[in-house]
Write an enzyme that holds these catalytic residues in place. Structure first.
Site, PDB file in Angstrom:
ATOM      1  N   GLU A  78       0.789  -1.298   0.007  1.00 32.85           N
ATOM      2  CA  GLU A  78      -0.245  -0.076   0.153  1.00 32.85           C
ATOM      3  C   GLU A  78       0.934   1.303  -0.095  1.00 32.85           C
ATOM      4  O   GLU A  78       0.302   2.218  -0.611  1.00 32.85           O
ATOM      5  CB  GLU A  78      -1.098   0.014   1.066  1.00 32.85           C
ATOM      6  CG  GLU A  78      -2.058  -1.105   1.255  1.00 32.85           C
ATOM      7  CD  GLU A  78      -2.858  -1.032  -0.075  1.00 32.85           C
ATOM      8  OE1 GLU A  78      -3.274   0.100  -0.161  1.00 32.85           O
ATOM      9  OE2 GLU A  78      -2.928  -2.086  -0.610  1.00 32.85           O
ATOM     10  N   SER A 107     -45.579   4.986 -10.873  1.00 35.78           N
ATOM     11  CA  SER A 107     -46.849   5.146 -10.567  1.00 35.78           C
ATOM     12  C   SER A 107     -46.974   4.695  -9.105  1.00 35.78           C
ATOM     13  O   SER A 107     -48.101   4.638  -8.495  1.00 35.78           O
ATOM     14  CB  SER A 107     -47.550   4.173 -11.382  1.00 35.78           C
ATOM     15  OG  SER A 107     -47.718   4.565 -12.806  1.00 35.78           O
TER      16      SER A 107
END
Length: 732
Positions: A149, A420
């Site tokens: 990392e 709807s």
């Protein structure tokens, strides 16, 4: 005659101003001369300094290429400084989060979650103060993390320009993103304060917050926070929880191969999680081992054993944890902690939730089955489901098709147009403003400026009743109704029923253009299932601390239900929405022997498809669509959503006492009157436990559980009169 004196000694001479005026004039003349002189001398001094400075710089006058480079550098510094100030202004909102004194422990909870019956279903959260100290975390795991990392972690100041440039070069060579440029500190800043949003503004905030972290924490503290906060897949955060989840080990006991596998999860936990894809996890772990060798943290000889004997993770392929529900429940615990001082102080808690594990499994199965059989054919790649009992207790939640691939909870956090399925809010408003189900309204074109709603079949029926208009989902009628009593009243009704997100007051609001969440729709329809009471969704029944002390109990601490709708109007709307299932657009949602009501919803270009339905026992909302808002292949609310709803709700109503739908009698429905009483039971092959226990049974089981817990706590502390420990009590 006596001569008149011409003047006294202090009077002015003929034609001369008074002495006081002459003094004032001399003062201002002197002041003017002083200012002029000062300005002239200052200008002369500045000019001489500039001339000397210019003469000094002439000694270093560059020509040719050197002059170009000098001017380029000068302009670069000028614009760079200006850009730095502008970008800093954009980063200011991110620093608001750092003002909290407890920002390192704000989300610091360790929560054990139980289902509604008291069985453990998962854990969430971390406890920074009680977690494993950094010096006790294996050296192999720390080296694997840094090598993969952030190799220059201990030498940069939060932003690694060398590493970023190297990543840009590697990505350019590969023609894609193969290396990231973010430092470990930047990743921690994102985990603590920001989201996973991919945007330039987030990167700017991330960079400044990384500098802030470096200025306020030591490198060891930053590394420890990163190891505790990083998401590791499987719904766990931090290496300590990941070691237990993947290997059933204390983090202190990890081998090199296991450390490499965990370090490989930081990049993409969903992709490399070993319980989902073990080959990919092992391949990624092998890359981590190579990184450790390249970073000169280990030699090839030291990693050869880990390469030949890769880590073996615990088989969790048969486990189906309710990950999306647990994420939402953890957020609910945090919200509750803000209102409950006792819970805010005690960060290690056990929470009994509303989840029903059998219903959760069936919800997962229903969504998975329909997506697998129809997803590719109908271009539908995502779905969500929320089911709750009519008081708002969530019993099942599906936030996506795969938690391993995406932790984004589409049931709670996604906002989509309801189409709807929003119309019941309009019709309820109409009933509350003088209309009746049999009121006649013309179905014909209606214009608002240049906009006119179109019906699904592109035709018009003329005068129709509101009952027929809602059953057949006619679009012109709700728009025409909104012109009568106003859209503001519709919004008020929607909020009263349970919608929480802001609704946009647009002309197309009555036909569902404003975005809502799945959980809010299930909650709003619950107010129809329970007779008109507001039913906010909730997950927590009881919270106890590590000593077994009850910190929160909903039945005594939650406020009483509030009436949101008139009961008679709820009965009118329920009667119509039952007809939607029996003879309208949701016939695929029918359940043998069960009175069901609901409404379908389909948006423009078939981007979103909904069915939100309810019975006297449950309210369930289902959504289908795509995460990227692309269109499906004509998926309507009456197709895949209604099919999924029916698969789930048929199971949910097996073996339970059916509750009455408010305002609707089952005998009034011809289909149900013809159905044999045992027809539904005959269709169920597997015997299932009752989904909802009677209140008296629940109270009895809870009381037994508390007595057992109390006996276990007391047996180790009992002392006989002679001073000897009492024999252990065996509880069957």
């Amino acid at each position: 005659m006596t001569d008149t004196p011409q003047s006294n000694e202090t009077g002015p001479a003929d034609g001369q101003p008074p002495k006081s005026k002459r003094r004032i004039r001399r003062f201002f003349l002197g002041l003017d001369a002083f200012v002029d002189t000062a300005l002239w001398r200052s200008g002369s001094t500045i000019r001489r300094i500039f001339e000397r400075y210019d003469a000094f710089l002439r000694r270093f006058r560059a020509t040719g290429v050197w002059r170009f480079l000098a001017e380029l550098s000068s302009d670069g510094l000028t614009y760079g400084l200006a850009g730095f100030i502008v970008v800093l202004a954009f980063a200011q909102p991110a620093f608001e989060a750092t003002r909290y004194a407890d920002w390192k422990t704000t989300d610091d909870f360790a929560v054990t979650f139980l289902d509604r019956f008291g069985k453990e279903i998962g854990r969430r959260g971390i406890v920074l103060n009680d977690s494993v100290p950094l010096e006790e975390i294996p050296d192999s795991l720390i080296k694997a993390t840094l090598a993969t990392e952030d190799r220059r972690f201990f030498s940069h100041f939060g932003i690694d320009f060398v590493g970023t440039f190297r990543a840009m070069v590697e990505n350019a060579r590969a023609g894609g993103v193969v290396q990231g440029g973010s430092t470990l500190t930047q990743q921690l800043a994102k985990n603590l304060f920001l989201t996973n949003e991919r945007s330039l503004s987030r990167k700017v905030k991330e960079a400044y917050l990384a500098l802030w972290l470096e200025a306020n924490l030591t490198k060891q503290e930053i590394l420890k926070l990163y190891l505790d906060r990083a998401y590791m897949g499987g719904g766990v955060f931090g290496v300590t929880a990941a070691a237990e989840f993947y290997f059933n080990k204390n983090v202190r006991e990890l081998t090199l191969a296991e450390s490499a596998m965990l370090a490989g999860l930081f990049k993409a936990p969903g992709k490399y999680a070993p319980h989902i894809n073990l080959p990919a996890a092992r391949a990624r772990a092998n890359e981590v081992l190579t990184n450790m060798v390249q970073a000169r943290l280990l030699t090839e000889g030291q990693v050869i054993g880990a390469r030949r004997n890769p880590a073996l993770a615990v088989d969790r392929s048969q486990e189906q944890l309710p990950e999306y529900f647990l994420d939402w429940a953890l957020d609910e615990v945090k919200k509750l902690a803000r209102r409950n001082p006792a819970l805010a102080r005690d960060r290690i808690v056990t929470v009994r939730t509303t989840l029903d594990p059998a219903l959760q499994r069936q919800a997962d199965l229903a969504v998975e089955t329909v997506l697998r059989e129809n997803g590719k054919l109908r271009d539908a790649g995502a779905a969500a489901l929320v089911s709750m009992i009519p008081d708002g207790a969530v019993v099942a939640m599906v936030g996506g098709s795969s938690y391993g691939e995406s932790q984004f909870n589409r049931a709670v956090n996604a906002l989509r147009q309801p189409g709807s399925s929003f119309k019941p809010f309009v019709y309820m408003t109409a009933f509350m403003n003088g209309y009746e189900p049999d009121s006649i309204v013309p179905d014909r074109p209606v214009w608002i400026g240049n906009w006119s709603p179109k019906n699904y079949n592109r035709s018009y029926r003329g005068p129709v009743t509101l009952r027929l208009a809602l059953t057949k989902s006619i679009n012109t009628i709700p728009v025409r109704l909104s012109l009568d009593f106003g859209r503001e009243k519709i919004i008020e009704t929607a909020y009263a029923m349970g919608l929480t997100h802001e609704l946009e007051n647009s002309i197309s609001l009555p036909i569902g253009s404003s975005e809502v969440s799945v959980i809010d729709m299930a909650s709003a329809y619950s107010s129809l299932a329970n007779g008109g009471f507001k039913a906010p969704a909730y997950a927590i029944l009881e919270v106890t601390n590590s000593d077994g002390e009850v910190l929160y109990r909903r039945e005594q601490d939650a406020p009483s239900p509030q009436r949101a709708l008139p009961e008679d109007k709820v009965h009118q709307l329920n009667e119509i929405l039952v007809n939607v299932v029996e003879a309208g657009t949701a016939r695929r949602a029918r359940i043998d022997g069960v009175v069901a009501a609901g409404k379908t919803g389909t948006t423009n270009a078939y981007r979103d498809a909904w069915f939100v339905g309810y019975t006297g026992n449950f309210s369930t909302a289902v959504w289908f669509g795509n995460d990227d808002f692309t269109s499906t292949r004509r998926v309507t609310g009456g197709s895949l959503p209604a099919m999924t709803w029916q698969k789930y709700m048929a199971f949910a109503h097996s073996g339970i006492e059916l509750a009455r739908m408010p305002g609707v009698e089952a005998d009034s429905l011809p289909r149900l009157a013809r159905a044999a009483p045992s027809r539904q039971a005959d269709k169920q092959v597997d015997a299932v436990q009752p989904r909802v226990l009677k209140r008296r049974t629940q109270d009895l089981l809870l009381e037994i559980g508390r007595d057992l817990h109390r006996l276990r706590a007391q047996k180790s502390a009992r002392i006989t009169p002679s001073g000897e420990p009492e024999k252990a009590v065996t509880v069957q």
